[in-house]
Motif scaffolding. Structure first.
Motif, PDB file in Angstrom:
ATOM      1  N   VAL A   1      53.234 -10.110  51.685  1.00 18.81           N
ATOM      2  CA  VAL A   1      53.795  -8.819  52.099  1.00 18.81           C
ATOM      3  C   VAL A   1      52.740  -7.723  52.135  1.00 18.81           C
ATOM      4  CG1 VAL A   1      56.106  -9.395  51.280  1.00 18.81           C
ATOM      5  CG2 VAL A   1      54.556  -8.131  49.789  1.00 18.81           C
ATOM      6  N   THR A   2      51.664  -7.889  51.385  1.00 20.79           N
ATOM      7  CA  THR A   2      50.607  -6.880  51.331  1.00 20.79           C
ATOM      8  C   THR A   2      49.868  -6.773  52.658  1.00 20.79           C
ATOM      9  OG1 THR A   2      50.411  -7.301  48.970  1.00 20.79           O
ATOM     10  CG2 THR A   2      48.602  -6.097  50.001  1.00 20.79           C
ATOM     11  N   TYR A   3      49.814  -7.862  53.419  1.00 23.15           N
ATOM     12  CA  TYR A   3      49.167  -7.827  54.728  1.00 23.15           C
ATOM     13  C   TYR A   3      49.826  -6.775  55.627  1.00 23.15           C
ATOM     14  CZ  TYR A   3      46.710 -12.210  53.667  1.00 23.15           C
ATOM     15  OH  TYR A   3      45.903 -13.171  53.123  1.00 23.15           O
ATOM     16  N   TYR A   4      51.147  -6.647  55.516  1.00 22.76           N
ATOM     17  CA  TYR A   4      51.863  -5.663  56.326  1.00 22.76           C
ATOM     18  C   TYR A   4      51.438  -4.243  55.961  1.00 22.76           C
ATOM     19  CZ  TYR A   4      54.861  -9.388  58.056  1.00 22.76           C
ATOM     20  OH  TYR A   4      55.323 -10.522  58.658  1.00 22.76           O
ATOM     21  N   SER A   5      51.164  -3.992  54.686  1.00 29.86           N
ATOM     22  CA  SER A   5      50.696  -2.654  54.304  1.00 29.86           C
ATOM     23  C   SER A   5      49.290  -2.405  54.845  1.00 29.86           C
ATOM     24  CB  SER A   5      50.745  -2.451  52.791  1.00 29.86           C
ATOM     25  OG  SER A   5      49.751  -3.194  52.124  1.00 29.86           O
ATOM     26  N   TYR A   6      48.466  -3.442  54.902  1.00 27.32           N
ATOM     27  CA  TYR A   6      47.145  -3.297  55.519  1.00 27.32           C
ATOM     28  C   TYR A   6      47.281  -2.955  57.001  1.00 27.32           C
ATOM     29  CZ  TYR A   6      45.276  -5.874  51.407  1.00 27.32           C
ATOM     30  OH  TYR A   6      44.936  -6.303  50.160  1.00 27.32           O
ATOM     31  N   PHE A   7      48.181  -3.663  57.696  1.00 30.64           N
ATOM     32  CA  PHE A   7      48.411  -3.374  59.112  1.00 30.64           C
ATOM     33  C   PHE A   7      48.865  -1.932  59.303  1.00 30.64           C
ATOM     34  CE2 PHE A   7      49.762  -8.061  60.117  1.00 30.64           C
ATOM     35  CZ  PHE A   7      48.432  -8.463  60.093  1.00 30.64           C
ATOM     36  N   ASP A   8      49.845  -1.515  58.529  1.00 29.53           N
ATOM     37  CA  ASP A   8      50.402  -0.169  58.644  1.00 29.53           C
ATOM     38  C   ASP A   8      49.334   0.887  58.357  1.00 29.53           C
ATOM     39  OD1 ASP A   8      52.668   1.337  59.307  1.00 29.53           O
ATOM     40  OD2 ASP A   8      53.369   1.437  57.244  1.00 29.53           O
ATOM     41  N   SER A   9      48.530   0.670  57.329  1.00 33.02           N
ATOM     42  CA  SER A   9      47.467   1.617  56.991  1.00 33.02           C
ATOM     43  C   SER A   9      46.432   1.720  58.096  1.00 33.02           C
ATOM     44  CB  SER A   9      46.783   1.209  55.679  1.00 33.02           C
ATOM     45  OG  SER A   9      47.677   1.322  54.601  1.00 33.02           O
ATOM     46  N   ALA A  10      46.039   0.587  58.670  1.00 33.38           N
ATOM     47  CA  ALA A  10      45.030   0.587  59.734  1.00 33.38           C
ATOM     48  C   ALA A  10      45.535   1.322  60.964  1.00 33.38           C
ATOM     49  CB  ALA A  10      44.634  -0.840  60.086  1.00 33.38           C
ATOM     50  N   VAL A  11      46.764   1.042  61.369  1.00 36.46           N
ATOM     51  CA  VAL A  11      47.326   1.689  62.555  1.00 36.46           C
ATOM     52  C   VAL A  11      47.451   3.187  62.331  1.00 36.46           C
ATOM     53  CG1 VAL A  11      49.435   1.944  63.927  1.00 36.46           C
ATOM     54  CG2 VAL A  11      48.475  -0.323  63.514  1.00 36.46           C
ATOM     55  N   ASN A  12      48.026   3.590  61.217  1.00 39.63           N
ATOM     56  CA  ASN A  12      48.241   5.015  60.987  1.00 39.63           C
ATOM     57  C   ASN A  12      46.939   5.782  60.790  1.00 39.63           C
ATOM     58  OD1 ASN A  12      51.163   5.741  61.141  1.00 39.63           O
ATOM     59  ND2 ASN A  12      51.239   3.895  59.895  1.00 39.63           N
ATOM     60  N   ALA A  13      45.943   5.167  60.157  1.00 42.09           N
ATOM     61  CA  ALA A  13      44.632   5.825  60.050  1.00 42.09           C
ATOM     62  C   ALA A  13      44.071   6.077  61.443  1.00 42.09           C
ATOM     63  CB  ALA A  13      43.674   4.967  59.221  1.00 42.09           C
ATOM     64  N   TYR A  14      44.215   5.092  62.336  1.00 40.32           N
ATOM     65  CA  TYR A  14      43.735   5.252  63.707  1.00 40.32           C
ATOM     66  C   TYR A  14      44.511   6.347  64.437  1.00 40.32           C
ATOM     67  CZ  TYR A  14      42.415   4.324  68.502  1.00 40.32           C
ATOM     68  OH  TYR A  14      41.955   4.476  69.787  1.00 40.32           O
ATOM     69  N   LEU A  15      45.837   6.336  64.334  1.00 38.68           N
ATOM     70  CA  LEU A  15      46.651   7.329  65.036  1.00 38.68           C
ATOM     71  C   LEU A  15      46.358   8.746  64.555  1.00 38.68           C
ATOM     72  CD1 LEU A  15      50.103   5.510  65.212  1.00 38.68           C
ATOM     73  CD2 LEU A  15      48.361   5.702  67.001  1.00 38.68           C
ATOM     74  N   ILE A  16      46.118   8.905  63.272  1.00 33.78           N
ATOM     75  CA  ILE A  16      45.801  10.223  62.720  1.00 33.78           C
ATOM     76  C   ILE A  16      44.425  10.683  63.206  1.00 33.78           C
ATOM     77  CG2 ILE A  16      45.258  11.452  60.580  1.00 33.78           C
ATOM     78  CD1 ILE A  16      47.457   9.595  59.254  1.00 33.78           C
ATOM     79  N   ALA A  17      43.425   9.804  63.076  1.00 33.54           N
ATOM     80  CA  ALA A  17      42.044  10.181  63.416  1.00 33.54           C
ATOM     81  C   ALA A  17      41.815  10.305  64.914  1.00 33.54           C
ATOM     82  CB  ALA A  17      41.066   9.156  62.832  1.00 33.54           C
ATOM     83  N   GLU A  18      42.368   9.395  65.706  1.00 30.26           N
ATOM     84  CA  GLU A  18      42.057   9.346  67.128  1.00 30.26           C
ATOM     85  C   GLU A  18      43.133   9.936  68.022  1.00 30.26           C
ATOM     86  OE1 GLU A  18      39.049   8.437  68.088  1.00 30.26           O
ATOM     87  OE2 GLU A  18      38.534   7.944  66.012  1.00 30.26           O
ATOM     88  N   GLY A  19      44.380   9.951  67.550  1.00 32.17           N
ATOM     89  CA  GLY A  19      45.482  10.431  68.383  1.00 32.17           C
ATOM     90  C   GLY A  19      46.098  11.735  67.926  1.00 32.17           C
ATOM     91  N   GLY A  20      45.604  12.268  66.799  1.00 32.11           N
ATOM     92  CA  GLY A  20      46.114  13.540  66.308  1.00 32.11           C
ATOM     93  C   GLY A  20      47.513  13.476  65.712  1.00 32.11           C
ATOM     94  N   LEU A  21      47.957  12.296  65.284  1.00 32.24           N
ATOM     95  CA  LEU A  21      49.288  12.185  64.689  1.00 32.24           C
ATOM     96  C   LEU A  21      49.361  13.022  63.413  1.00 32.24           C
ATOM     97  CD1 LEU A  21      52.101  10.790  64.716  1.00 32.24           C
ATOM     98  CD2 LEU A  21      51.077   9.016  63.254  1.00 32.24           C
ATOM     99  N   ASP A  22      50.356  13.880  63.347  1.00 32.87           N
ATOM    100  CA  ASP A  22      50.582  14.713  62.165  1.00 32.87           C
ATOM    101  C   ASP A  22      51.749  14.102  61.394  1.00 32.87           C
ATOM    102  OD1 ASP A  22      51.269  16.611  60.251  1.00 32.87           O
ATOM    103  OD2 ASP A  22      51.180  18.311  61.639  1.00 32.87           O
ATOM    104  N   ILE A  23      51.433  13.337  60.351  1.00 32.78           N
ATOM    105  CA  ILE A  23      52.472  12.607  59.629  1.00 32.78           C
ATOM    106  C   ILE A  23      53.350  13.508  58.772  1.00 32.78           C
ATOM    107  CG2 ILE A  23      51.215  10.434  59.643  1.00 32.78           C
ATOM    108  CD1 ILE A  23      50.422  11.022  56.707  1.00 32.78           C
ATOM    109  N   HIS A  24      52.895  14.726  58.503  1.00 37.84           N
ATOM    110  CA  HIS A  24      53.660  15.614  57.633  1.00 37.84           C
ATOM    111  C   HIS A  24      54.551  16.588  58.393  1.00 37.84           C
ATOM    112  CE1 HIS A  24      51.589  14.046  54.174  1.00 37.84           C
ATOM    113  NE2 HIS A  24      50.428  14.276  54.757  1.00 37.84           N
TER     114      HIS A  24
END
Length: 144
Positions: free
Chosen positions: A33-56
């Motif tokens: 199940v931890t692999y899914y958290s790695y996937f989620d972290s990688a995608v969201n780090a990319y979206l925040i840094a490269e796509g300007g996603l504002d998670i808050h």
């Protein structure tokens, strides 16, 4: 029939991840199940840094609606890993990510997975078109 190869060169972006002591299960490897958290972290780090996603406070958020993972080789703390990321399909309000877990510097993936984000308006939870900045960031990851 041989399983498909998941090689480093097949992915467009790499996110380093630090495995943690508590990622290991009683069998001495990272729990599935931890692999899914790695996937989620990688995608969201990319979206925040490269796509300007504002998670808050952003008006648009991504909800995971589907996911899967295939495992080929174990990883364990303290392995240094990298999550390979590419986009397999980019729709109007959704995107399918294709991901793979690599030990740092290795060519063959230890695991490969996919998940689908549907972008929704935060207040209504209704699907919306992917905002332009996010779409551009995602389009740069489209697999050939």
């Amino acid at each position: 029939m041989n399983p498909p190869q998941h090689l480093r060169g097949d992915y467009r972006h790499f996110q380093p991840i630090t495995t943690r002591w508590h990622d290991n299960d009683i069998y001495g490897h990272v729990n599935n199940v931890t692999y899914y958290s790695y996937f989620d972290s990688a995608v969201n780090a990319y979206l925040i840094a490269e796509g300007g996603l504002d998670i808050h406070a952003g008006e648009v958020v991504g909800f995971v609606v589907s996911s899967s993972c295939d495992y080929f080789a174990s990883i364990a703390f303290p392995d240094a890993i990298e999550v390979g990321l590419r986009v397999g399909k980019l729709g109007n309000s959704s995107v399918q990510y294709e991901l793979a877990i690599f030990r740092a510097g290795e060519e063959q993936a230890c695991a490969a997975g996919r998940f689908v984000h549907v972008f929704v308006e935060r207040t209504s939870n209704r699907p919306v078109a992917i905002p332009d900045a996010l779409r551009a960031a995602l389009a740069s990851l489209l697999s050939a």
